[in-house]
Design a protein around this motif. Structure first.
Motif, PDB file in Angstrom:
ATOM      1  N   ASP A 238       0.888  -1.413   0.141  1.00 17.36           N
ATOM      2  CA  ASP A 238      -0.166  -0.147  -0.028  1.00 17.36           C
ATOM      3  C   ASP A 238       0.738   1.195   0.072  1.00 17.36           C
ATOM      4  OD1 ASP A 238      -2.469  -1.556   0.088  1.00 17.36           O
ATOM      5  OD2 ASP A 238      -2.514  -1.309   2.289  1.00 17.36           O
ATOM      6  N   ALA A 239       1.791   1.316   0.997  1.00 18.01           N
ATOM      7  CA  ALA A 239       2.773   2.553   1.160  1.00 18.01           C
ATOM      8  C   ALA A 239       3.785   2.514  -0.237  1.00 18.01           C
ATOM      9  CB  ALA A 239       3.702   2.490   2.144  1.00 18.01           C
ATOM     10  N   PHE A 240       4.180   1.378  -0.740  1.00 22.01           N
ATOM     11  CA  PHE A 240       4.948   1.207  -1.887  1.00 22.01           C
ATOM     12  C   PHE A 240       4.446   1.815  -2.935  1.00 22.01           C
ATOM     13  CE2 PHE A 240       6.625  -0.958  -5.602  1.00 22.01           C
ATOM     14  CZ  PHE A 240       8.027  -0.883  -5.446  1.00 22.01           C
ATOM     15  N   GLU A 241       3.009   1.684  -3.351  1.00 20.91           N
ATOM     16  CA  GLU A 241       2.320   1.952  -4.399  1.00 20.91           C
ATOM     17  C   GLU A 241       2.143   3.659  -4.256  1.00 20.91           C
ATOM     18  OE1 GLU A 241      -0.836  -0.139  -6.587  1.00 20.91           O
ATOM     19  OE2 GLU A 241      -0.863  -1.261  -4.447  1.00 20.91           O
ATOM     20  N   LEU A 242       1.958   3.942  -3.248  1.00 19.66           N
ATOM     21  CA  LEU A 242       2.115   5.601  -2.897  1.00 19.66           C
ATOM     22  C   LEU A 242       3.226   6.238  -3.232  1.00 19.66           C
ATOM     23  CD1 LEU A 242      -0.090   6.018   0.274  1.00 19.66           C
ATOM     24  CD2 LEU A 242      -0.768   6.258  -2.024  1.00 19.66           C
ATOM     25  N   ARG A 243       4.520   5.764  -3.060  1.00 17.08           N
ATOM     26  CA  ARG A 243       5.704   6.183  -3.086  1.00 17.08           C
ATOM     27  C   ARG A 243       6.123   6.094  -4.579  1.00 17.08           C
ATOM     28  NH1 ARG A 243       7.221   2.922   1.218  1.00 17.08           N
ATOM     29  NH2 ARG A 243       8.320   1.631  -0.227  1.00 17.08           N
ATOM     30  N   HIS A 244       5.679   5.010  -5.342  1.00 20.01           N
ATOM     31  CA  HIS A 244       5.895   5.056  -6.830  1.00 20.01           C
ATOM     32  C   HIS A 244       4.601   4.824  -7.654  1.00 20.01           C
ATOM     33  CE1 HIS A 244       9.893   3.852  -5.336  1.00 20.01           C
ATOM     34  NE2 HIS A 244       9.426   3.220  -4.587  1.00 20.01           N
ATOM     35  N   PRO A 245       3.992   6.032  -7.559  1.00 18.32           N
ATOM     36  CA  PRO A 245       2.729   5.899  -8.539  1.00 18.32           C
ATOM     37  C   PRO A 245       2.865   5.507  -9.907  1.00 18.32           C
ATOM     38  CG  PRO A 245       3.650   8.183  -8.051  1.00 18.32           C
ATOM     39  CD  PRO A 245       4.468   7.216  -7.300  1.00 18.32           C
ATOM     40  N   LYS A 246       4.063   5.620 -10.607  1.00 20.91           N
ATOM     41  CA  LYS A 246       4.031   5.231 -11.907  1.00 20.91           C
ATOM     42  C   LYS A 246       4.331   3.874 -12.274  1.00 20.91           C
ATOM     43  CE  LYS A 246       5.447   9.944 -13.572  1.00 20.91           C
ATOM     44  NZ  LYS A 246       6.593  10.647 -14.015  1.00 20.91           N
ATOM     45  N   LEU A 247       4.920   3.171 -11.186  1.00 19.27           N
ATOM     46  CA  LEU A 247       4.920   1.752 -11.309  1.00 19.27           C
ATOM     47  C   LEU A 247       3.739   0.795 -11.074  1.00 19.27           C
ATOM     48  CD1 LEU A 247       7.856   0.046  -9.285  1.00 19.27           C
ATOM     49  CD2 LEU A 247       6.047  -1.076  -9.774  1.00 19.27           C
ATOM     50  N   ASP A 248       3.438   0.006 -11.956  1.00 23.02           N
ATOM     51  CA  ASP A 248       2.227  -0.669 -11.893  1.00 23.02           C
ATOM     52  C   ASP A 248       2.369  -2.067 -11.017  1.00 23.02           C
ATOM     53  OD1 ASP A 248       0.924   1.077 -13.542  1.00 23.02           O
ATOM     54  OD2 ASP A 248       1.306  -0.209 -15.403  1.00 23.02           O
ATOM     55  N   VAL A 249       1.564  -2.099 -10.021  1.00 20.52           N
ATOM     56  CA  VAL A 249       1.661  -3.087  -9.165  1.00 20.52           C
ATOM     57  C   VAL A 249       0.110  -4.088  -9.091  1.00 20.52           C
ATOM     58  CG1 VAL A 249       1.684  -3.954  -6.700  1.00 20.52           C
ATOM     59  CG2 VAL A 249       3.161  -1.819  -7.435  1.00 20.52           C
ATOM     60  N   VAL A 250       0.450  -5.325  -9.572  1.00 24.63           N
ATOM     61  CA  VAL A 250      -0.574  -6.320  -9.486  1.00 24.63           C
ATOM     62  C   VAL A 250      -0.222  -7.527  -8.245  1.00 24.63           C
ATOM     63  CG1 VAL A 250      -1.625  -8.208 -10.707  1.00 24.63           C
ATOM     64  CG2 VAL A 250      -0.606  -6.116 -11.998  1.00 24.63           C
ATOM     65  N   ARG A 251      -1.363  -7.417  -7.637  1.00 25.01           N
ATOM     66  CA  ARG A 251      -1.441  -8.375  -6.511  1.00 25.01           C
ATOM     67  C   ARG A 251      -2.382  -9.648  -6.840  1.00 25.01           C
ATOM     68  NH1 ARG A 251      -1.875  -4.353  -1.019  1.00 25.01           N
ATOM     69  NH2 ARG A 251      -1.292  -2.458  -2.184  1.00 25.01           N
ATOM     70  N   VAL A 252      -1.943 -10.723  -7.061  1.00 21.97           N
ATOM     71  CA  VAL A 252      -2.970 -11.971  -7.411  1.00 21.97           C
ATOM     72  C   VAL A 252      -2.971 -12.600  -5.967  1.00 21.97           C
ATOM     73  CG1 VAL A 252      -2.754 -14.118  -8.616  1.00 21.97           C
ATOM     74  CG2 VAL A 252      -1.951 -12.128  -9.613  1.00 21.97           C
ATOM     75  N   ARG A 253      -4.352 -12.821  -5.737  1.00 24.34           N
ATOM     76  CA  ARG A 253      -4.712 -13.768  -4.708  1.00 24.34           C
ATOM     77  C   ARG A 253      -5.314 -14.997  -4.856  1.00 24.34           C
ATOM     78  NH1 ARG A 253      -7.534  -8.047  -2.503  1.00 24.34           N
ATOM     79  NH2 ARG A 253      -5.130  -6.949  -1.413  1.00 24.34           N
ATOM     80  N   PRO A 254      -4.641 -16.116  -4.665  1.00 26.46           N
ATOM     81  CA  PRO A 254      -5.181 -17.504  -5.049  1.00 26.46           C
ATOM     82  C   PRO A 254      -5.887 -17.875  -3.969  1.00 26.46           C
ATOM     83  CG  PRO A 254      -2.790 -17.489  -4.888  1.00 26.46           C
ATOM     84  CD  PRO A 254      -3.200 -16.073  -4.877  1.00 26.46           C
ATOM     85  N   GLY A 255      -6.491 -18.970  -4.266  1.00 27.88           N
ATOM     86  CA  GLY A 255      -6.996 -19.946  -3.142  1.00 27.88           C
ATOM     87  C   GLY A 255      -5.779 -20.927  -3.199  1.00 27.88           C
ATOM     88  N   PHE A 256      -5.920 -22.284  -2.552  1.00 27.67           N
ATOM     89  CA  PHE A 256      -5.036 -23.259  -2.275  1.00 27.67           C
ATOM     90  C   PHE A 256      -4.738 -23.697  -3.596  1.00 27.67           C
ATOM     91  CE2 PHE A 256      -6.778 -22.632   1.811  1.00 27.67           C
ATOM     92  CZ  PHE A 256      -5.843 -23.210   2.861  1.00 27.67           C
ATOM     93  N   VAL A 257      -3.315 -23.766  -4.024  1.00 19.80           N
ATOM     94  CA  VAL A 257      -2.869 -24.438  -5.269  1.00 19.80           C
ATOM     95  C   VAL A 257      -2.344 -25.583  -5.358  1.00 19.80           C
ATOM     96  CG1 VAL A 257      -1.428 -23.295  -7.221  1.00 19.80           C
ATOM     97  CG2 VAL A 257      -1.920 -21.747  -5.440  1.00 19.80           C
ATOM     98  N   PHE A 258      -2.955 -26.291  -6.178  1.00 14.38           N
ATOM     99  CA  PHE A 258      -2.578 -27.849  -6.216  1.00 14.38           C
ATOM    100  C   PHE A 258      -2.157 -28.176  -7.952  1.00 14.38           C
ATOM    101  CE2 PHE A 258      -5.466 -27.879  -2.692  1.00 14.38           C
ATOM    102  CZ  PHE A 258      -4.547 -28.224  -1.620  1.00 14.38           C
ATOM    103  N   GLN A 259      -1.132 -28.951  -7.935  1.00 20.22           N
ATOM    104  CA  GLN A 259      -1.094 -29.980  -8.997  1.00 20.22           C
ATOM    105  C   GLN A 259      -0.466 -31.246  -8.735  1.00 20.22           C
ATOM    106  OE1 GLN A 259       2.210 -28.554 -11.697  1.00 20.22           O
ATOM    107  NE2 GLN A 259       3.392 -27.538 -10.149  1.00 20.22           N
ATOM    108  N   ARG A 260      -0.423 -32.123  -9.596  1.00 22.15           N
ATOM    109  CA  ARG A 260       0.148 -33.342  -9.385  1.00 22.15           C
ATOM    110  C   ARG A 260       1.520 -33.624  -8.928  1.00 22.15           C
ATOM    111  NH1 ARG A 260      -0.998 -38.747 -11.012  1.00 22.15           N
ATOM    112  NH2 ARG A 260       1.072 -40.069 -11.318  1.00 22.15           N
ATOM    113  N   ALA A 261       2.350 -32.451  -9.845  1.00 20.92           N
ATOM    114  CA  ALA A 261       3.859 -32.400  -9.853  1.00 20.92           C
ATOM    115  C   ALA A 261       4.246 -32.176  -8.265  1.00 20.92           C
ATOM    116  CB  ALA A 261       4.533 -31.695 -10.863  1.00 20.92           C
ATOM    117  N   ALA A 262       3.482 -31.442  -7.495  1.00 25.10           N
ATOM    118  CA  ALA A 262       3.813 -30.792  -6.316  1.00 25.10           C
ATOM    119  C   ALA A 262       3.471 -31.638  -5.078  1.00 25.10           C
ATOM    120  CB  ALA A 262       3.444 -29.389  -6.283  1.00 25.10           C
TER     121      ALA A 262
END
Length: 340
Positions: A143-167
């Protein structure tokens, strides 16, 4: 585009590197990992100079996260919180125009009902678990980082529990410990599933999450995106998958059992983490669907069936490969073989 991915050898990182490498808009992908692995640049977000690695990148995707040791929360704090802060500050110092960070449903504040929450729901986490505290703290810093760097695009991805066979094997070690009989988790061998009031989670397949992250990288978006597939998973859903029946069990009894196993060093998951899971809200995914044109290809049943099959077969290794072709791994890490 030149993309740098931290945590490139993890459950999410392997999927993201593969998805980005397959995208014709991406010219090169540099995978960064704490441990040496084929096709990656070795760097530790806690202590190494990250600015030279990030300089010249169009996007940095920050996925590096340490789940263990849960008995030393100061250790995970240094890696997950202080390490993430170092990544963000290095992104700004290197002049990278976009940052994509993998947050979590665990960052969200509790909600008492099952009404799905959108991305503006408070992200104060649950204070009783290190994982949720750390995810919430990083959100506050951003939140504070975005205010200090308004020209930098920040994306936050909020997933649920992440599964795959290999893991599957890795996740069993991280959360269940050595005494969880993964080979026995099959239909017909698990007779009952505890039906704990209020216990329900959302899941997403690694490949679907990777596709969502790829879309945030290549599209002009910023802000938060919830990512999960349906339906919501509860004890009855799991029982149906295993051909078992549910048995009502109070949450206090399960917590006591988890606490006893924790004290005996039989499981790595803390009772505080169980408390946090009970308080997770259900997420609405409308923004990812509308702004990213994202749709999961795997539903919750497929995702969990594949994960359980991986448990039974012992699928996975300590560090999953980024791709089957070692030559291509070198190209991913170094940028050679760049598309025209």
């Amino acid at each position: 585009m030149r993309i740098v991915v931290t945590g490139a050898t993890g459950n999410i990182g392997t999927g993201v590197v593969a998805a980005l490498d397959a995208d014709p808009e991406v010219g090169s992908v540099v995978g960064v990992a704490r441990r040496a692995a084929a096709g990656t640049v070795r760097a530790d977000v806690e202590r190494d100079d990250l600015v030279p690695l990030f300089r010249g990148a169009d996007v940095v995707v920050h996925l590096a996260w340490l789940f263990q040791p849960t008995r030393r929360p100061e250790r995970t704090w240094r890696a997950n919180v202080l390490g993430s802060l170092r990544v963000f500050d290095a992104v700004a110092a290197a002049g990278v125009p976009k940052l994509v960070y993998s947050s979590s449903v665990g960052a969200y504040s509790p909600r008492e009902d099952d009404e799905p929450v959108t991305e503006d729901w408070p992200t104060h986490g649950w204070p009783g678990a290190a994982y949720t505290r750390e995810k919430s703290y990083v959100e506050r810093y951003l939140d504070a980082f975005e205010l200090r760097h308004p020209k930098l695009d920040v994306v936050r991805v909020r997933p649920g529990f992440v599964f795959q066979r290999a893991a599957a094997s890795e996740q069993r070690r991280l959360f269940g410990g050595p005494f969880v009989p993964g080979s026995l988790v099959r239909p017909g061998l698990v007779p009952v599933v505890p039906d704990v009031p209020g216990l329900r989670v959302q899941v997403v397949h690694t490949a679907d999450l990777a596709d969502a992250i790829r879309r945030t990288v290549t599209r002009p978006v910023r802000g938060a995106f919830n990512v999960a597939t349906g339906p919501v998973v509860d004890p009855k859903f799991v029982a149906d998958l295993l051909g078992a029946r549910t048995v009502p069990v109070p949450a206090a009894a399960v917590r006591a059992a988890v606490g006893a196993a924790w004290r005996l060093h039989a499981v790595p998951a803390t009772p505080g983490l169980f408390d946090a899971v009970l308080r997770l809200p259900v997420m609405a995914t409308g923004r990812a669907e509308s702004e990213l044109d994202w749709r999961p290809r795997h539903d919750a049943a497929f995702t969990l069936k594949e994960f359980l099959a991986g448990l039974r077969s012992g699928a996975g290794a300590d560090t999953a490969p980024l791709a089957p072709d070692g030559t291509r791994l070198h190209e991913i890490a170094t940028g050679v073989g760049r598309r025209p």
